[in-house]
Design an enzyme around this catalytic site. Structure first.
Site, PDB file in Angstrom:
ATOM      1  N   GLU A  92       0.827  -1.197   0.000  1.00  0.00           N
ATOM      2  CA  GLU A  92       0.000   0.000   0.000  1.00  0.00           C
ATOM      3  C   GLU A  92       0.870   1.260   0.000  1.00  0.00           C
ATOM      4  O   GLU A  92       1.930   1.294   0.619  1.00  0.00           O
ATOM      5  CB  GLU A  92      -0.900   0.012   1.232  1.00  0.00           C
ATOM      6  CG  GLU A  92      -1.849  -1.163   1.310  1.00  0.00           C
ATOM      7  CD  GLU A  92      -2.593  -1.224   2.634  1.00  0.00           C
ATOM      8  OE1 GLU A  92      -2.573  -0.216   3.368  1.00  0.00           O
ATOM      9  OE2 GLU A  92      -3.187  -2.271   2.927  1.00  0.00           O
ATOM     10  N   CYS A 105       3.057   8.247   1.721  1.00  0.00           N
ATOM     11  CA  CYS A 105       3.503   7.238   2.678  1.00  0.00           C
ATOM     12  C   CYS A 105       3.807   5.960   1.905  1.00  0.00           C
ATOM     13  O   CYS A 105       2.916   5.382   1.287  1.00  0.00           O
ATOM     14  CB  CYS A 105       2.416   7.009   3.718  1.00  0.00           C
ATOM     15  SG  CYS A 105       2.837   5.777   4.977  1.00  0.00           S
ATOM     16  N   CYS A 112       5.348  -7.826   7.555  1.00  0.00           N
ATOM     17  CA  CYS A 112       6.326  -7.314   8.526  1.00  0.00           C
ATOM     18  C   CYS A 112       6.620  -8.386   9.554  1.00  0.00           C
ATOM     19  O   CYS A 112       5.737  -9.152   9.942  1.00  0.00           O
ATOM     20  CB  CYS A 112       5.768  -6.056   9.206  1.00  0.00           C
ATOM     21  SG  CYS A 112       6.939  -5.231  10.305  1.00  0.00           S
ATOM     22  N   CYS A 116       3.505  -6.114  15.625  1.00  0.00           N
ATOM     23  CA  CYS A 116       2.927  -5.220  16.631  1.00  0.00           C
ATOM     24  C   CYS A 116       1.431  -5.509  16.772  1.00  0.00           C
ATOM     25  O   CYS A 116       0.734  -5.757  15.778  1.00  0.00           O
ATOM     26  CB  CYS A 116       3.144  -3.764  16.222  1.00  0.00           C
ATOM     27  SG  CYS A 116       4.892  -3.282  16.167  1.00  0.00           S
ATOM     28  N   CYS A 119      -1.153  -3.460  14.590  1.00  0.00           N
ATOM     29  CA  CYS A 119      -0.846  -3.246  13.176  1.00  0.00           C
ATOM     30  C   CYS A 119      -1.340  -4.398  12.314  1.00  0.00           C
ATOM     31  O   CYS A 119      -0.956  -5.552  12.523  1.00  0.00           O
ATOM     32  CB  CYS A 119       0.664  -3.064  12.999  1.00  0.00           C
ATOM     33  SG  CYS A 119       1.160  -2.803  11.290  1.00  0.00           S
ATOM     34  N   CYS A 330      -3.027   0.885   8.192  1.00  0.00           N
ATOM     35  CA  CYS A 330      -2.047   0.318   7.279  1.00  0.00           C
ATOM     36  C   CYS A 330      -2.186  -1.204   7.230  1.00  0.00           C
ATOM     37  O   CYS A 330      -2.265  -1.871   8.261  1.00  0.00           O
ATOM     38  CB  CYS A 330      -0.639   0.697   7.754  1.00  0.00           C
ATOM     39  SG  CYS A 330       0.654   0.189   6.632  1.00  0.00           S
TER      40      CYS A 330
END
Length: 344
Positions: A92, A105, A112, A116, A119, A330
């Site tokens: 994205e 951004c 990832c 987290c 997220c 996100c």
């Protein structure tokens, strides 16, 4: 046979390419100018290269740019773009217009490893690092590319976990042969991977943002498992070794969760943790994601929190919430796309 992208190549790398093809050395500068200055989409458009040299290049290379495969537009002007980077994998990129600023951004990884709690990207798991070409294509191929004033590496992925490619992209963005941007127009966000942090601070003058989210180690580890390997107290001590007063800005990202990290106890602990460090804090309201038992703080709570921090010497701002009507958090759009593919 797949061709090799030229996009993302530094001037030195372009010189190696043209040397290997038997072209004059100055051809590398011409190629860089066509890509990063004129933003051409094909080698055929490089008309000051001889036809022979264009054909030589085309045999093995391509620009490597590709348009977004999907977009979502918000009522507030925010646009979320989806780029395909490999079979079944997407990243994205978010365009955020605000007054005289136009921020993009960008992502550095598919998924990832940091996982987290708050997220959606982390919940995808990790799929792949992006190349410098794939990072820069997010800038190269958005319709608003010529209006951009700022770039933030705050999209999908942990930039310091893919630092070689991120640094290559930053070199293109800030060098005279590339985009020629001031490093002060670019911010890179990280949870604070120690080795990557040192390399970034030594090799780049771009702004730095550290994801903090709690000043208490036990709670930060619950929100951000990376705290176990990269304690925030040690990150702060590392940052004290660098001068942030002239070359770059240091900021801390602090997502505020209702009843979790938004009381004055946390504000007071942040003041203690960051005392004497030349920095600012960006307070961010949480955008809800599936599977996370967290809520965003109330506006009045955030205002009081901001005023306490600023009143005690740490300049703080509340980041405006944008794009809430278009999968604001996100990782939401790319997750939805992958799920649609899996169900077909």
């Amino acid at each position: 046979m797949a061709k090799t992208p030229l996009l993302g190549r530094t001037l030195d790398e372009l010189k190696e390419i043209v040397f290997g093809l038997g072209m004059p050395k100055f051809t590398a500068g011409q190629i860089a100018s066509w890509m990063y200055g004129k933003k051409v989409s094909s080698i055929d458009e490089m008309t000051n290269l001889s036809l022979k040299n264009r054909e030589l290049l085309k045999a093995s290379y391509e620009i490597g740019c590709s348009a977004p495969v999907h977009e979502m537009r918000s009522a507030d002007g925010t646009v979320k773009y989806l780029f395909s980077v490999s079979e079944g994998n997407f990243v994205e990129t978010v365009y955020i217009p605000e007054d005289e600023r136009a921020t993009l951004c960008v992502s550095s990884q598919v998924g990832c490893k940091m996982n987290c709690k708050f997220c959606m990207t982390g919940k995808q798991g990790f799929a792949q690092d992006l190349t410098a070409a794939q990072i820069l294509n997010q800038i190269y191929s958005v319709p608003e590319r010529d209006t951009l004033t700022n770039i933030v590496f705050m999209g999908m992925g942990e930039p310091f976990d893919n630092l070689d490619e991120v640094l290559r992209a930053l070199d293109v963005l800030t060098s005279d042969y590339g985009y020629g941007w001031s490093p002060k127009r670019i911010t890179v966000s990280s949870v604070g991977l120690r080795k990557g942090l040192r390399r970034f601070l030594d090799l780049s003058d771009c702004h730095l943002a550290i994801s903090l989210h709690s000043p208490f180690p036990a709670q930060r580890k619950e929100l951000m498992p990376a705290e176990k390997a990269y304690p925030i107290a040690e990150i702060v001590e590392e940052l004290r070794r660098y001068d942030f007063s002239k070359q770059r800005r240091l900021s801390f990202e602090y997502i505020m969760f209702k009843g979790v990290n938004d009381s004055m106890v946390y504000a007071k602990e942040l003041v203690k943790l960051l005392r004497g460090l030349d920095c600012r804090i960006n307070l961010i309201r949480f955008h809800a994601i599936p599977g996370a038992d967290l809520e965003g703080s109330e506006p009045e709570t955030m205002l009081a929190f901001r005023d306490y921090l600023t009143g005690h010497g740490i300049f703080s701002t509340i980041r405006a919430s944008r794009g809430e009507d278009i999968f604001a958090a996100c990782g939401m759009l790319s997750t939805a796309k992958r799920q649609n593919i899996d169900s077909e």
